[in-house]
Design a protein around this motif. Sequence first.
Motif, PDB file in Angstrom:
ATOM      1  N   UNK A 253     -35.222   1.726   7.339  1.00 47.73           N
ATOM      2  CA  UNK A 253     -33.839   0.714   7.747  1.00 47.73           C
ATOM      3  C   UNK A 253     -34.088  -0.740   8.305  1.00 47.73           C
ATOM      4  N   UNK A 254     -33.178  -1.208   9.012  1.00 48.87           N
ATOM      5  CA  UNK A 254     -33.864  -2.805   9.424  1.00 48.87           C
ATOM      6  C   UNK A 254     -33.461  -2.854  10.593  1.00 48.87           C
ATOM      7  N   UNK A 255     -33.856  -2.469  12.332  1.00 41.28           N
ATOM      8  CA  UNK A 255     -32.700  -2.534  13.124  1.00 41.28           C
ATOM      9  C   UNK A 255     -32.477  -4.565  13.034  1.00 41.28           C
ATOM     10  N   UNK A 256     -30.668  -4.088  13.392  1.00 44.11           N
ATOM     11  CA  UNK A 256     -29.796  -5.268  13.882  1.00 44.11           C
ATOM     12  C   UNK A 256     -29.141  -5.239  14.639  1.00 44.11           C
ATOM     13  N   UNK A 257     -28.120  -4.319  14.707  1.00 44.58           N
ATOM     14  CA  UNK A 257     -27.361  -4.634  16.007  1.00 44.58           C
ATOM     15  C   UNK A 257     -27.323  -3.625  17.081  1.00 44.58           C
ATOM     16  N   UNK A 258     -26.825  -3.823  18.630  1.00 48.02           N
ATOM     17  CA  UNK A 258     -26.789  -3.094  19.381  1.00 48.02           C
ATOM     18  C   UNK A 258     -25.224  -3.458  19.462  1.00 48.02           C
ATOM     19  N   UNK A 259     -24.593  -1.866  20.415  1.00 50.35           N
ATOM     20  CA  UNK A 259     -23.458  -1.990  21.145  1.00 50.35           C
ATOM     21  C   UNK A 259     -23.443  -1.850  22.364  1.00 50.35           C
ATOM     22  N   UNK A 260     -23.046  -2.879  22.906  1.00 51.71           N
ATOM     23  CA  UNK A 260     -23.260  -2.671  24.172  1.00 51.71           C
ATOM     24  C   UNK A 260     -21.918  -3.006  25.249  1.00 51.71           C
ATOM     25  N   UNK A 261     -22.263  -3.043  27.006  1.00 47.98           N
ATOM     26  CA  UNK A 261     -21.312  -3.682  27.441  1.00 47.98           C
ATOM     27  C   UNK A 261     -21.972  -5.084  28.207  1.00 47.98           C
ATOM     28  N   UNK A 262     -23.463  -4.816  28.362  1.00 49.13           N
ATOM     29  CA  UNK A 262     -24.104  -5.677  29.229  1.00 49.13           C
ATOM     30  C   UNK A 262     -25.054  -6.808  28.473  1.00 49.13           C
ATOM     31  N   UNK A 263     -24.727  -6.349  26.811  1.00 47.20           N
ATOM     32  CA  UNK A 263     -25.266  -6.963  25.945  1.00 47.20           C
ATOM     33  C   UNK A 263     -27.306  -6.564  25.868  1.00 47.20           C
ATOM     34  N   UNK A 264     -28.201  -6.162  26.362  1.00 51.82           N
ATOM     35  CA  UNK A 264     -28.500  -4.556  26.123  1.00 51.82           C
ATOM     36  C   UNK A 264     -28.337  -3.209  25.844  1.00 51.82           C
ATOM     37  N   UNK A 265     -29.722  -2.736  26.440  1.00 50.03           N
ATOM     38  CA  UNK A 265     -29.943  -1.492  24.825  1.00 50.03           C
ATOM     39  C   UNK A 265     -28.939  -0.668  26.096  1.00 50.03           C
ATOM     40  N   UNK A 266     -27.354  -0.134  25.347  1.00 47.64           N
ATOM     41  CA  UNK A 266     -27.281   1.363  26.737  1.00 47.64           C
ATOM     42  C   UNK A 266     -27.042   2.828  25.249  1.00 47.64           C
ATOM     43  N   UNK A 267     -27.662   3.165  24.547  1.00 46.01           N
ATOM     44  CA  UNK A 267     -27.807   4.271  23.967  1.00 46.01           C
ATOM     45  C   UNK A 267     -27.119   3.920  22.223  1.00 46.01           C
ATOM     46  N   UNK A 268     -26.746   2.442  21.560  1.00 52.39           N
ATOM     47  CA  UNK A 268     -26.480   2.703  20.817  1.00 52.39           C
ATOM     48  C   UNK A 268     -26.547   1.536  19.802  1.00 52.39           C
ATOM     49  N   UNK A 269     -27.927   1.726  18.784  1.00 48.96           N
ATOM     50  CA  UNK A 269     -28.106   0.742  18.300  1.00 48.96           C
ATOM     51  C   UNK A 269     -27.736   1.412  16.896  1.00 48.96           C
ATOM     52  N   UNK A 270     -27.822   0.345  15.595  1.00 48.59           N
ATOM     53  CA  UNK A 270     -27.419   0.353  14.195  1.00 48.59           C
ATOM     54  C   UNK A 270     -28.324  -0.537  13.353  1.00 48.59           C
ATOM     55  N   UNK A 271     -28.617   0.282  12.696  1.00 54.55           N
ATOM     56  CA  UNK A 271     -30.160  -0.262  11.362  1.00 54.55           C
ATOM     57  C   UNK A 271     -29.264  -0.685  10.282  1.00 54.55           C
ATOM     58  N   UNK A 272     -29.353  -1.321   8.897  1.00 61.24           N
ATOM     59  CA  UNK A 272     -29.296  -1.349   7.837  1.00 61.24           C
ATOM     60  C   UNK A 272     -29.784  -0.929   6.624  1.00 61.24           C
ATOM     61  N   UNK A 273     -29.876   0.267   5.762  1.00 64.67           N
ATOM     62  CA  UNK A 273     -30.036   0.934   4.780  1.00 64.67           C
ATOM     63  C   UNK A 273     -30.914   0.216   4.200  1.00 64.67           C
ATOM     64  N   UNK A 274     -32.136   0.699   4.067  1.00 65.68           N
ATOM     65  CA  UNK A 274     -33.014  -0.207   3.109  1.00 65.68           C
ATOM     66  C   UNK A 274     -33.001   0.022   1.760  1.00 65.68           C
ATOM     67  N   UNK A 275     -31.630   0.530   0.954  1.00 62.71           N
ATOM     68  CA  UNK A 275     -31.484   0.321   0.032  1.00 62.71           C
ATOM     69  C   UNK A 275     -30.686  -0.794   0.263  1.00 62.71           C
ATOM     70  N   UNK A 276     -30.416  -1.316   0.540  1.00 64.52           N
ATOM     71  CA  UNK A 276     -29.029  -2.387   1.128  1.00 64.52           C
ATOM     72  C   UNK A 276     -30.051  -3.530   0.938  1.00 64.52           C
TER      73      UNK A 276
END
Length: 489
Positions: A253-276
């Motif tokens: 995958x390709x690291x793309x987004x995070x879900x955050x209240x602060x703008x920094x890492x808070x345990x939720x990261x999202x990657x684009x599947x490599x097939x896409x």
Amino acid sequence: MKLKPLKMTVAALAVAAAVGGAYSLGQNVPFGNANAATQPTAAVTAPAAAPINTPNGLPDMRSIVASNAPAVVNISVTGTRKTAANGPDLQQMDPNDPFFQFFRHFRGQIPESRQPVQGLGSGFIVTPDGTVLTNAHVVDGAEEVTVKLNDKREFKAKVLGLDKASDVAVLKLDAKNLPTVKIGTSLQTQVGEWVLAIGSPFGFESSASAGIVSAKSRNLPDGSYVPFIQTDVAVNPGNSGGPLFNMNGEVIGINSQIYSRSGGYQGLSFAIPIEVAMNVEKQIVAHGKVQRGKLGVSIQEVNQSLADTFGLAKPAGALVASVEKGGPAAKGGLEPGDVILGIDGKTIESSGELPAAVAIKQPGETAHLQVWRKGETRNIDVKVGSFGEEKVASSETPSADKGRLGVAVRPLTPEEQRQAEVKGGLLVEQASGAAGRAGIRPGDIIVAVNGQPIGDIDQLRGIIAKSGKKAAILIERGNSRIFVPVDLG
């Protein structure tokens, strides 16, 4: 939640969200701000190997980092943005600042200038002759792109193309015999597997972090068709576009987004599947653009209440909330209320799997759909059209309670019917009881109940009276249509 690019200085993030949201991971800062970064150490290239287990049972990922760090790159971009020459940048002002409204009001009378800006991200090399993958938001609008390798070599990169729908961009370096990563597959990846990311968070090059796969086929509020891989790997602004590895040292995958209240890492990261990503890369290299199929439907997840309402054995598939007039799905015979259970022999367990499965098809190809309609399964063939972004409707799982529908409604005026593109329909003026608990609210338009179009108030009352304990209410809200399961008691 909307995607928001992050701005960063060494001292602090310049933009922070007051509420949780999904964020892209590129970083953009005005020229003149210092960006601290470690001096990268040249990695020793070694054959890819699966990690060994340490005495405490955790995987040893040193071989993965050693083998792949040379092919992971730091990307810096330069460009300009318009700002008022004699006033502050409104993007950096607090809307509650008493001068905010003043400067916004007189903005048109203040001469504009162009301020240089700089952005940072990550990427990885996929061919020895210099093809690099990264995120589209990292290089979007860039005037100059510089790629820095782990061994400190730098190259000016050409943007071959970018695809905002998938957030994938393809760069080209004028070089030969470059180190490359090994491309794997995310299809066999399982929740709980160890994964590793390499990138340049906050400009700290060649940083590695690890975690596990938290979930698969995640849909995010940006409406993207991408079925994201969710992880708890620590990724931050600057990691955007970097690779996510499995324990075989393969990019999944390709690291793309995070879900955050602060703008920094808070345990939720999202990657684009490599097939896409590789599908985008293949098309951009070959044709300079991306083509993908579309059905022309708005879909939503099937929860337990909707499954019970439609008579499904379990919550699965993609519920068709609306069908684009004259679109491929309409021509193929799909209807609102259909539940797509499979495509081309592949089972659709979650609604997020459908857009990706359709997108890989070329316009004009046929999609063989397995559809649940009125208590039985049928096969429908749809000739897919050209992608114009599938809309993914979403609704929170409603709470179940007793009571009848509990709405005050009125017929739509002819003008309201024209704007909503419906015949009939009822406008919700008040919502309480079962409807209110389910999430129906004033301003919603009731289009259909249990698959039957609603033309007047008496018809609505009659259908609700015969509905038993549950009803599936199709409403139009804004530009989307969604089914709301209502527990009538």
